[in-house]
Design a protein around this motif. Structure first.
Motif, PDB file in Angstrom:
ATOM      1  N   THR A  11      26.981  28.141 -15.141  1.00  0.00           N
ATOM      2  CA  THR A  11      28.220  28.585 -15.821  1.00  0.00           C
ATOM      3  C   THR A  11      29.105  28.230 -16.130  1.00  0.00           C
ATOM      4  O   THR A  11      29.975  28.755 -16.754  1.00  0.00           O
ATOM      5  N   TYR A  12      29.441  27.281 -15.450  1.00  0.00           N
ATOM      6  CA  TYR A  12      30.931  26.794 -16.127  1.00  0.00           C
ATOM      7  C   TYR A  12      30.277  25.501 -17.029  1.00  0.00           C
ATOM      8  O   TYR A  12      31.246  25.150 -18.340  1.00  0.00           O
ATOM      9  N   PHE A  13      28.887  24.936 -17.698  1.00  0.00           N
ATOM     10  CA  PHE A  13      28.794  23.296 -18.072  1.00  0.00           C
ATOM     11  C   PHE A  13      27.847  23.262 -18.428  1.00  0.00           C
ATOM     12  O   PHE A  13      26.508  24.006 -17.871  1.00  0.00           O
ATOM     13  N   ALA A  14      27.383  22.460 -19.869  1.00  0.00           N
ATOM     14  CA  ALA A  14      26.452  22.700 -20.499  1.00  0.00           C
ATOM     15  C   ALA A  14      25.624  21.304 -20.065  1.00  0.00           C
ATOM     16  O   ALA A  14      26.255  21.059 -19.099  1.00  0.00           O
ATOM     17  N   PRO A  15      24.259  21.790 -20.142  1.00  0.00           N
ATOM     18  CA  PRO A  15      23.181  19.954 -19.910  1.00  0.00           C
ATOM     19  C   PRO A  15      24.446  19.656 -19.625  1.00  0.00           C
ATOM     20  O   PRO A  15      23.907  18.044 -19.256  1.00  0.00           O
ATOM     21  N   GLU A  16      24.581  18.155 -20.801  1.00  0.00           N
ATOM     22  CA  GLU A  16      25.244  16.948 -21.413  1.00  0.00           C
ATOM     23  C   GLU A  16      26.666  16.536 -20.695  1.00  0.00           C
ATOM     24  O   GLU A  16      26.558  16.002 -20.443  1.00  0.00           O
ATOM     25  N   GLU A  17      27.538  18.077 -19.865  1.00  0.00           N
ATOM     26  CA  GLU A  17      28.375  17.705 -19.622  1.00  0.00           C
ATOM     27  C   GLU A  17      28.523  17.780 -18.001  1.00  0.00           C
ATOM     28  O   GLU A  17      29.372  16.759 -17.724  1.00  0.00           O
ATOM     29  N   TRP A  18      26.990  18.267 -17.770  1.00  0.00           N
ATOM     30  CA  TRP A  18      27.173  18.768 -16.201  1.00  0.00           C
ATOM     31  C   TRP A  18      26.125  17.057 -15.306  1.00  0.00           C
ATOM     32  O   TRP A  18      26.269  17.174 -14.712  1.00  0.00           O
ATOM     33  N   ALA A  19      25.382  16.406 -16.591  1.00  0.00           N
ATOM     34  CA  ALA A  19      24.833  15.162 -15.964  1.00  0.00           C
ATOM     35  C   ALA A  19      25.295  13.877 -16.084  1.00  0.00           C
ATOM     36  O   ALA A  19      25.420  13.536 -14.553  1.00  0.00           O
ATOM     37  N   ALA A 289      40.074  22.922 -20.081  1.00  0.00           N
ATOM     38  CA  ALA A 289      40.062  23.142 -21.926  1.00  0.00           C
ATOM     39  C   ALA A 289      38.959  24.118 -21.293  1.00  0.00           C
ATOM     40  O   ALA A 289      38.989  25.275 -22.473  1.00  0.00           O
ATOM     41  N   LYS A 290      38.413  24.843 -20.146  1.00  0.00           N
ATOM     42  CA  LYS A 290      37.545  25.830 -20.443  1.00  0.00           C
ATOM     43  C   LYS A 290      38.001  27.570 -19.870  1.00  0.00           C
ATOM     44  O   LYS A 290      37.591  27.779 -19.771  1.00  0.00           O
ATOM     45  N   GLY A 291      39.476  26.915 -19.459  1.00  0.00           N
ATOM     46  CA  GLY A 291      40.314  28.443 -19.242  1.00  0.00           C
ATOM     47  C   GLY A 291      39.632  28.283 -17.617  1.00  0.00           C
ATOM     48  O   GLY A 291      40.578  29.593 -16.979  1.00  0.00           O
ATOM     49  N   VAL A 292      38.694  27.848 -17.250  1.00  0.00           N
ATOM     50  CA  VAL A 292      38.455  28.389 -15.508  1.00  0.00           C
ATOM     51  C   VAL A 292      39.421  27.463 -14.435  1.00  0.00           C
ATOM     52  O   VAL A 292      39.883  28.880 -13.613  1.00  0.00           O
ATOM     53  N   MET A 293      41.087  26.979 -14.853  1.00  0.00           N
ATOM     54  CA  MET A 293      41.766  26.532 -13.953  1.00  0.00           C
ATOM     55  C   MET A 293      42.759  27.809 -13.536  1.00  0.00           C
ATOM     56  O   MET A 293      42.786  28.106 -12.086  1.00  0.00           O
ATOM     57  N   ASP A 294      42.871  29.302 -14.145  1.00  0.00           N
ATOM     58  CA  ASP A 294      43.420  30.400 -14.219  1.00  0.00           C
ATOM     59  C   ASP A 294      43.222  30.931 -12.660  1.00  0.00           C
ATOM     60  O   ASP A 294      43.471  31.629 -12.148  1.00  0.00           O
ATOM     61  N   ASP A 295      42.029  30.757 -13.220  1.00  0.00           N
ATOM     62  CA  ASP A 295      41.227  31.530 -11.375  1.00  0.00           C
ATOM     63  C   ASP A 295      40.766  30.970 -10.398  1.00  0.00           C
ATOM     64  O   ASP A 295      40.955  31.456  -9.524  1.00  0.00           O
ATOM     65  N   MET A 296      40.865  29.588 -10.804  1.00  0.00           N
ATOM     66  CA  MET A 296      41.027  28.038  -9.537  1.00  0.00           C
ATOM     67  C   MET A 296      41.977  29.159  -8.355  1.00  0.00           C
ATOM     68  O   MET A 296      43.294  29.010  -9.197  1.00  0.00           O
ATOM     69  N   LEU A 297      42.196  28.918  -6.673  1.00  0.00           N
ATOM     70  CA  LEU A 297      43.471  28.471  -6.651  1.00  0.00           C
ATOM     71  C   LEU A 297      44.061  27.053  -6.418  1.00  0.00           C
ATOM     72  O   LEU A 297      43.082  26.008  -6.295  1.00  0.00           O
ATOM     73  N   THR A 298      45.277  26.527  -6.894  1.00  0.00           N
ATOM     74  CA  THR A 298      45.610  25.577  -7.238  1.00  0.00           C
ATOM     75  C   THR A 298      46.957  25.507  -6.425  1.00  0.00           C
ATOM     76  O   THR A 298      47.571  26.624  -6.500  1.00  0.00           O
ATOM     77  N   ALA A 299      47.813  24.276  -6.549  1.00  0.00           N
ATOM     78  CA  ALA A 299      49.100  24.480  -6.356  1.00  0.00           C
ATOM     79  C   ALA A 299      49.646  23.045  -7.082  1.00  0.00           C
ATOM     80  O   ALA A 299      49.372  22.046  -7.631  1.00  0.00           O
ATOM     81  N   PRO A 300      50.815  23.357  -7.470  1.00  0.00           N
ATOM     82  CA  PRO A 300      51.724  22.610  -8.373  1.00  0.00           C
ATOM     83  C   PRO A 300      52.122  21.308  -7.536  1.00  0.00           C
ATOM     84  O   PRO A 300      52.499  19.983  -8.205  1.00  0.00           O
ATOM     85  N   GLY A 301      52.397  21.047  -6.439  1.00  0.00           N
ATOM     86  CA  GLY A 301      52.430  19.866  -5.240  1.00  0.00           C
ATOM     87  C   GLY A 301      52.829  19.855  -4.347  1.00  0.00           C
ATOM     88  O   GLY A 301      52.589  21.170  -3.683  1.00  0.00           O
ATOM     89  N   TYR A 302      52.071  19.067  -2.998  1.00  0.00           N
ATOM     90  CA  TYR A 302      52.381  18.951  -1.461  1.00  0.00           C
ATOM     91  C   TYR A 302      53.790  19.292  -0.933  1.00  0.00           C
ATOM     92  O   TYR A 302      53.316  20.113  -0.345  1.00  0.00           O
TER      93      TYR A 302
END
Length: 314
Positions: A11-19, A289-302
């Protein structure tokens, strides 16, 4: 039972990226393992070789460094549990069981259940995230228990003490102690060997001060902080596989003392659990780079994550 939704890498990576992301290196995992033990050795040497007037600084610093690398050994054992430490499964399992924190097989069975049911009712780790958010006072009490060895005693020794205290009048003590020794044989062998090697040089204190103290104080605390960052305040029965775990940005100091060996990329790890830890930063960059980060759960620091986790009013 409700199984956690899985992510298809295609869904997120081309074969040459995932390998290259999924490829297990025959040397990188072992290099990280060597790094952990070398850092532990250098931290011990720093404390031992310091002049006496510097020891009030160097010994606490060594305890923090060593405790963080003990967590690092556990993280590398965790990679071995995912068969990601080495491409040869026999080497992976032997190294993961004998040169890290040990207990690989039992941990693997438990931990893969966590991944299968991440943040669902059947997740065995749900108990770690369920209480959050908590109050700052509650977290302060927990950290005090960690740094004073109370957490370590509860997890490692209180069960044995209780079993001895509660044994039946006709129950012999020897079998209980024998079972306890067998269960803790690596711990005891490490203690005996280290003390035997260091005692003739007047350094008998190296094992209790520079191995046991980090294991009983700093390690429980940073393990708690890591657990909070990874899953605290994540919704129970969360359906989105991009939000089963949290990735936390870590600066160089946090990587040295709290989050070694890329453990902070926990969302990526849950999305692609067989990707070796040393490939997680690259996966992170590609997803960003693919813009997926906006949908992921993240935090700017501990620190920012701890503020979220302690938002409950007293």
């Amino acid at each position: 039972m409700s199984v956690a939704t899985r992510v298809d890498p295609k869904t997120y990576f081309a074969p040459e990226e995932w390998a290259p992301l999924s490829r297990r290196s025959p040397w990188k995992g072992l290099a990280l393992l060597a790094h952990a033990w070398i850092v532990i050795g250098l931290a011990m040497a720093m404390a031992v070789l310091s002049p006496w007037w510097l020891m009030p600084i160097t010994i606490p610093l060594a305890i923090a460094i060593i405790g963080a690398r003990q967590l690092g050994l556990a993280i590398l054992m965790h990679d071995a549990a995912h068969a990601a430490l080495h491409p040869d499964l026999k080497v992976n399992d032997w190294v993961g069981d004998h040169l890290t924190t040990g207990g690989l097989i039992g941990y693997r069975n438990y931990h893969l259940t966590h991944h299968k049911y991440a943040q669902q009712a059947e997740d065995p780790d749900l108990v770690l995230s369920a209480p959050f958010p908590i109050t700052r006072i509650s977290l302060r009490r927990k950290i005090v228990r960690d740094l004073t060895g109370q957490t370590y005693y509860k997890l490692r020794w209180s069960g044995l003490v209780k079993r001895i205290a509660d044994r039946r009048p006709n129950e012999r003590l020897a079998p209980i102690l024998t079972e306890a020794v067998v269960a803790r044989r690596r711990f005891l062998i490490g203690m005996v060997v280290t003390v035997a090697v260091t005692a003739p040089f007047g350094l008998w204190w190296v094992w209790p001060v520079l191995w046991l103290v980090p294991q009983a104080t700093w390690l429980p605390m940073v393990t708690r902080l890591r657990n909070i960052a990874e899953h605290a305040c994540v919704a129970k029965d969360e359906p989105d596989p991009l939000r089963h775990a949290r990735t936390t940005k870590a600066n160089w100091l946090e990587r040295a003392l709290i989050a070694p060996y890329y453990v902070n990329y926990h969302c990526e790890h849950h999305m692609f659990m067989h990707v070796p830890c040393y490939h997680l930063p690259r996966a992170h960059r590609l997803l960003k780079a693919k813009g997926v980060m906006d949908d992921m759960l993240t935090a700017p620091g501990y620190l920012s994550m701890l503020k979220v986790a302690t938002a409950k009013r007293a």
